[in-house]
Design a protein around this motif. Structure first.
Motif, PDB file in Angstrom:
ATOM      1  N   THR A  23       0.835  -1.209   0.000  1.00  0.00           N
ATOM      2  CA  THR A  23       0.000   0.000   0.000  1.00  0.00           C
ATOM      3  C   THR A  23       0.868   1.257   0.000  1.00  0.00           C
ATOM      4  OG1 THR A  23      -1.747  -1.154   1.190  1.00  0.00           O
ATOM      5  CG2 THR A  23      -1.797   1.233   1.252  1.00  0.00           C
ATOM      6  N   VAL A  24       1.890   1.265   0.836  1.00  0.00           N
ATOM      7  CA  VAL A  24       2.774   2.434   0.907  1.00  0.00           C
ATOM      8  C   VAL A  24       3.484   2.644  -0.418  1.00  0.00           C
ATOM      9  CG1 VAL A  24       4.884   3.314   1.974  1.00  0.00           C
ATOM     10  CG2 VAL A  24       3.085   2.340   3.403  1.00  0.00           C
ATOM     11  N   ILE A  25       4.004   1.580  -0.980  1.00  0.00           N
ATOM     12  CA  ILE A  25       4.707   1.686  -2.265  1.00  0.00           C
ATOM     13  C   ILE A  25       3.747   2.097  -3.375  1.00  0.00           C
ATOM     14  CG2 ILE A  25       5.929   0.344  -4.030  1.00  0.00           C
ATOM     15  CD1 ILE A  25       7.201  -1.229  -1.686  1.00  0.00           C
ATOM     16  N   GLY A  26       2.514   1.606  -3.315  1.00  0.00           N
ATOM     17  CA  GLY A  26       1.525   1.954  -4.338  1.00  0.00           C
ATOM     18  C   GLY A  26       1.075   3.394  -4.270  1.00  0.00           C
ATOM     19  N   GLU A  27       1.038   3.953  -3.067  1.00  0.00           N
ATOM     20  CA  GLU A  27       0.567   5.332  -2.919  1.00  0.00           C
ATOM     21  C   GLU A  27       1.678   6.365  -3.075  1.00  0.00           C
ATOM     22  OE1 GLU A  27      -1.279   5.443   0.896  1.00  0.00           O
ATOM     23  OE2 GLU A  27      -3.072   4.389   0.230  1.00  0.00           O
ATOM     24  N   SER A  28       2.919   5.953  -3.051  1.00  0.00           N
ATOM     25  CA  SER A  28       4.020   6.919  -3.071  1.00  0.00           C
ATOM     26  C   SER A  28       4.072   7.772  -4.341  1.00  0.00           C
ATOM     27  CB  SER A  28       5.350   6.225  -2.824  1.00  0.00           C
ATOM     28  OG  SER A  28       5.631   5.288  -3.824  1.00  0.00           O
ATOM     29  N   PRO A  29       3.775   7.242  -5.547  1.00  0.00           N
ATOM     30  CA  PRO A  29       3.791   8.142  -6.715  1.00  0.00           C
ATOM     31  C   PRO A  29       2.750   9.259  -6.612  1.00  0.00           C
ATOM     32  CG  PRO A  29       3.901   5.867  -7.438  1.00  0.00           C
ATOM     33  CD  PRO A  29       3.616   5.845  -5.972  1.00  0.00           C
ATOM     34  N   ALA A  30       1.568   8.939  -6.087  1.00  0.00           N
ATOM     35  CA  ALA A  30       0.543   9.971  -5.933  1.00  0.00           C
ATOM     36  C   ALA A  30       0.964  10.999  -4.894  1.00  0.00           C
ATOM     37  CB  ALA A  30      -0.789   9.335  -5.537  1.00  0.00           C
ATOM     38  N   GLN A  31       1.574  10.541  -3.809  1.00  0.00           N
ATOM     39  CA  GLN A  31       2.073  11.474  -2.790  1.00  0.00           C
ATOM     40  C   GLN A  31       3.147  12.386  -3.369  1.00  0.00           C
ATOM     41  OE1 GLN A  31       1.325  12.044   0.418  1.00  0.00           O
ATOM     42  NE2 GLN A  31      -0.243  10.483   0.674  1.00  0.00           N
ATOM     43  N   ALA A  32       4.038  11.799  -4.159  1.00  0.00           N
ATOM     44  CA  ALA A  32       5.115  12.594  -4.750  1.00  0.00           C
ATOM     45  C   ALA A  32       4.563  13.641  -5.713  1.00  0.00           C
ATOM     46  CB  ALA A  32       6.101  11.678  -5.474  1.00  0.00           C
ATOM     47  N   MET A  33       3.595  13.273  -6.523  1.00  0.00           N
ATOM     48  CA  MET A  33       3.013  14.238  -7.460  1.00  0.00           C
ATOM     49  C   MET A  33       2.253  15.325  -6.714  1.00  0.00           C
ATOM     50  SD  MET A  33       4.028  13.635 -10.433  1.00  0.00           S
ATOM     51  CE  MET A  33       3.002  14.777 -11.302  1.00  0.00           C
ATOM     52  N   GLY A  34       1.549  14.951  -5.649  1.00  0.00           N
ATOM     53  CA  GLY A  34       0.860  15.954  -4.845  1.00  0.00           C
ATOM     54  C   GLY A  34       1.828  16.955  -4.241  1.00  0.00           C
ATOM     55  N   THR A  35       2.944  16.454  -3.735  1.00  0.00           N
ATOM     56  CA  THR A  35       3.972  17.332  -3.175  1.00  0.00           C
ATOM     57  C   THR A  35       4.564  18.230  -4.252  1.00  0.00           C
ATOM     58  OG1 THR A  35       4.491  15.655  -1.513  1.00  0.00           O
ATOM     59  CG2 THR A  35       6.135  17.369  -1.892  1.00  0.00           C
ATOM     60  N   LEU A  36       4.812  17.663  -5.421  1.00  0.00           N
ATOM     61  CA  LEU A  36       5.355  18.461  -6.529  1.00  0.00           C
ATOM     62  C   LEU A  36       4.405  19.588  -6.914  1.00  0.00           C
ATOM     63  CD1 LEU A  36       7.467  18.893  -8.788  1.00  0.00           C
ATOM     64  CD2 LEU A  36       6.134  17.295 -10.161  1.00  0.00           C
ATOM     65  N   TYR A  37       3.106  19.287  -7.011  1.00  0.00           N
ATOM     66  CA  TYR A  37       2.127  20.316  -7.358  1.00  0.00           C
ATOM     67  C   TYR A  37       2.072  21.413  -6.291  1.00  0.00           C
ATOM     68  CZ  TYR A  37       0.355  17.330 -11.110  1.00  0.00           C
ATOM     69  OH  TYR A  37       0.232  16.574 -12.243  1.00  0.00           O
ATOM     70  N   GLN A  38       2.152  21.016  -5.019  1.00  0.00           N
ATOM     71  CA  GLN A  38       2.134  22.013  -3.953  1.00  0.00           C
ATOM     72  C   GLN A  38       3.363  22.908  -4.014  1.00  0.00           C
ATOM     73  OE1 GLN A  38       1.737  19.584  -0.431  1.00  0.00           O
ATOM     74  NE2 GLN A  38      -0.459  19.978  -0.306  1.00  0.00           N
ATOM     75  N   ILE A  39       4.516  22.326  -4.258  1.00  0.00           N
ATOM     76  CA  ILE A  39       5.751  23.116  -4.339  1.00  0.00           C
ATOM     77  C   ILE A  39       5.706  24.053  -5.540  1.00  0.00           C
ATOM     78  CG2 ILE A  39       8.230  22.947  -4.779  1.00  0.00           C
ATOM     79  CD1 ILE A  39       8.177  20.361  -3.091  1.00  0.00           C
ATOM     80  N   ALA A  40       5.206  23.552  -6.674  1.00  0.00           N
ATOM     81  CA  ALA A  40       5.115  24.399  -7.869  1.00  0.00           C
ATOM     82  C   ALA A  40       4.143  25.548  -7.651  1.00  0.00           C
ATOM     83  CB  ALA A  40       4.692  23.554  -9.068  1.00  0.00           C
ATOM     84  N   ALA A  41       3.021  25.283  -6.997  1.00  0.00           N
ATOM     85  CA  ALA A  41       2.048  26.345  -6.733  1.00  0.00           C
ATOM     86  C   ALA A  41       2.621  27.383  -5.778  1.00  0.00           C
ATOM     87  CB  ALA A  41       0.768  25.745  -6.153  1.00  0.00           C
ATOM     88  N   GLN A  42       3.343  26.926  -4.764  1.00  0.00           N
ATOM     89  CA  GLN A  42       3.954  27.865  -3.826  1.00  0.00           C
ATOM     90  C   GLN A  42       5.017  28.717  -4.514  1.00  0.00           C
ATOM     91  OE1 GLN A  42       5.771  26.067  -0.402  1.00  0.00           O
ATOM     92  NE2 GLN A  42       5.975  28.005   0.680  1.00  0.00           N
ATOM     93  N   ALA A  43       5.833  28.098  -5.363  1.00  0.00           N
ATOM     94  CA  ALA A  43       6.869  28.851  -6.080  1.00  0.00           C
ATOM     95  C   ALA A  43       6.237  29.884  -7.005  1.00  0.00           C
ATOM     96  CB  ALA A  43       7.761  27.892  -6.866  1.00  0.00           C
ATOM     97  N   ALA A  44       5.167  29.508  -7.685  1.00  0.00           N
ATOM     98  CA  ALA A  44       4.495  30.459  -8.574  1.00  0.00           C
ATOM     99  C   ALA A  44       3.893  31.608  -7.769  1.00  0.00           C
ATOM    100  CB  ALA A  44       3.405  29.752  -9.374  1.00  0.00           C
ATOM    101  N   GLY A  45       3.312  31.296  -6.629  1.00  0.00           N
ATOM    102  CA  GLY A  45       2.748  32.347  -5.781  1.00  0.00           C
ATOM    103  C   GLY A  45       3.798  33.312  -5.280  1.00  0.00           C
ATOM    104  N   ILE A  46       4.952  32.787  -4.881  1.00  0.00           N
ATOM    105  CA  ILE A  46       6.037  33.651  -4.412  1.00  0.00           C
ATOM    106  C   ILE A  46       6.566  34.510  -5.553  1.00  0.00           C
ATOM    107  CG2 ILE A  46       8.427  33.641  -3.563  1.00  0.00           C
ATOM    108  CD1 ILE A  46       7.634  31.206  -1.873  1.00  0.00           C
ATOM    109  N   ALA A  47       6.668  33.937  -6.756  1.00  0.00           N
ATOM    110  CA  ALA A  47       7.141  34.709  -7.908  1.00  0.00           C
ATOM    111  C   ALA A  47       6.178  35.851  -8.232  1.00  0.00           C
ATOM    112  CB  ALA A  47       7.308  33.793  -9.122  1.00  0.00           C
TER     113      ALA A  47
END
Length: 73
Positions: free
Chosen positions: A21-45
């Motif tokens: 379960t952990v291994i199966g959910e990790s790609p979705a967690q990683a993409m969610g984190t990536l989207y959050q970081i990208a949104a935060q970077a865009a907001g700061i810019a």
């Protein structure tokens, strides 16, 4: 391999299912984190661009006044 262990097979099965379960959910967690970081970077810019524009708008009257002073000499 689980048959050679002294641990209850139900325990090993549950640990295996949890790991899958952990291994199966990790790609979705990683993409969610990536989207959050990208949104935060865009907001700061955007925030930085807004602050810079405000600072330039505050300096513009001074720049124009100095240019007029140089031209009128």
């Amino acid at each position: 391999m689980a048959g050679n262990s002294d641990v209850n097979p139900q325990v090993t099965d549950e640990v295996t299912q949890t790991n899958v379960t952990v291994i199966g959910e990790s790609p979705a967690q990683a993409m969610g984190t990536l989207y959050q970081i990208a949104a935060q970077a865009a907001g700061i810019a955007i925030s930085n661009a807004n602050a810079n524009q405000g600072n330039l708008n505050a300096l513009n009257p001074t720049i124009v006044a100095q240019a007029i002073k140089i031209i009128s000499k």
